[in-house]
Write an enzyme that holds these catalytic residues in place. Structure first.
Site, PDB file in Angstrom:
ATOM      1  CG  HIS A 190      -2.028  -1.026   1.132  1.00 42.61           C
ATOM      2  ND1 HIS A 190      -2.731  -1.471   2.224  1.00 42.61           N
ATOM      3  CD2 HIS A 190      -2.537  -1.695   0.072  1.00 42.61           C
ATOM      4  CE1 HIS A 190      -3.624  -2.377   1.835  1.00 42.61           C
ATOM      5  NE2 HIS A 190      -3.513  -2.537   0.544  1.00 42.61           N
TER       6      HIS A 190
ATOM      7  CG  ASN B  52      -5.343 -10.280  14.930  1.00 45.76           C
ATOM      8  OD1 ASN B  52      -5.731  -9.709  15.948  1.00 45.76           O
ATOM      9  ND2 ASN B  52      -5.624  -9.834  13.716  1.00 45.76           N
TER      10      ASN B  52
END
Ligand code: NAD
Length: 247
Positions: free
Chosen positions: A120, A214
């Site tokens: 990105h 996570n």
């Protein structure tokens, strides 16, 4: 989903010959950069379609720069945390081929990782939307926003807004790595942003095992993940590193 312990991660890394990592905003939370989603996420204060869509930037750049300056202020103060350093160390040890990151904060590079695919973009670089000229932040005056190039084009941080294509080279490199890896560490991503969230599926379809680190479960945990670690990235990676031979 059964929760795995760091000794399992150390074993997986030891037995892998082509491991890669896919990282998201969560890996940088412990460096002080908030994620976008979640309780303290930036999207609780800014509507993404109003602030992070390329059309929003083109139609009202001064408004979008408000969020961009806030992000820049946070990112410029952030330093890599033990999770970034652990991945850099794994690369040096020859146990990690590359990192594909959705982050724009440059912290993997600052930690010493060399093979980083910026899926990105990178908030430390700036680019003119008209002529493509690249700018270092030191050469720009942020007191007068929005910023314009000498060709009168709008200058934008070199990050991918919603509505923009992933840079061709980064997209190609990331999917090639995903197809060729035998282990993918998916770290600190909600796996909600396309097409980055296709990468774990590509890896799995080509035979890789998927590790997810996570504290919160995601769609991947339910559908794809082989080994799930429910602690913070720095904790899991630091503990696994300590168990690897040579450390
Ligand atoms: P996200 O905000 O959608 O999800 C972050 C995930 O990280 C969540 O699932 C959360 O549970 C997890 N997490 C939180 N703390 C963690 C920790 N200590 N260890 C491990 N995991 C942790 O982030 P995303 O999936 O990367 O997607 C958001 C998009 O926004 C990305 O495209 C990214 O480029 C961009 N973004 C980048 C930064 C950055 O550069 N640091 C920060 C915010 C957003």
């Amino acid at each position: 989903m059964k929760i795995s312990t760091p000794d399992k991660l150390a074993e997986l890394l030891q037995n892998s010959v082509a491991a890669i990592a896919l990282t998201g905003a969560g890996i940088s939370v412990e460096s002080g950069i908030p994620s976008f989603r979640g309780a303290y996420g930036l999207w609780t204060r800014y509507d993404p379609m109003e602030y992070a869509h390329i059309q929003a930037f083109l139609s009202n750049p001064a408004k979008v720069w408000k969020l961009l300056r806030e992000l820049e202020d946070i990112i410029s103060k952030a330093r890599p945390n033990p999770a970034h350093y652990a991945l850099a160390e794994l690369e040096k040890m020859g146990r990690l081929r590359a990192i594909i990151t959705q982050n724009v904060d440059n912290l993997h590079q600052e930690a010493g990782s060399r093979h980083v695919i910026e899926f990105h973009g990178n908030a430390r670089r700036f680019v003119c939307l008209r002529c493509g000229r690249a700018f270092d932040p030191e050469t720009l005056n942020f007191d007068q926003l929005p910023l314009y190039c000498s060709c009168e084009g709008l200058i934008k941080p070199d990050i991918i807004f919603f509505g923009e294509e992933i840079p061709v080279a980064a997209n190609k490199a990331a999917f090639e790595l995903a197809k060729a890896c035998d282990l993918m560490l998916v770290i600190g991503t909600s796996a909600a942003v396309m097409p980055a969230n296709h990468l774990p599926y590509t890896a799995k379809n080509h035979g890789a095992r998927i590790v997810e680190i996570n504290p919160e479960t995601t769609e991947l945990t339910r559908r794809l993940t082989d080994y799930y670690f429910d602690e913070s990235a720095s904790q899991v990676l630091s503990e696994a590193m300590a168990l690897l031979p040579g450390n």
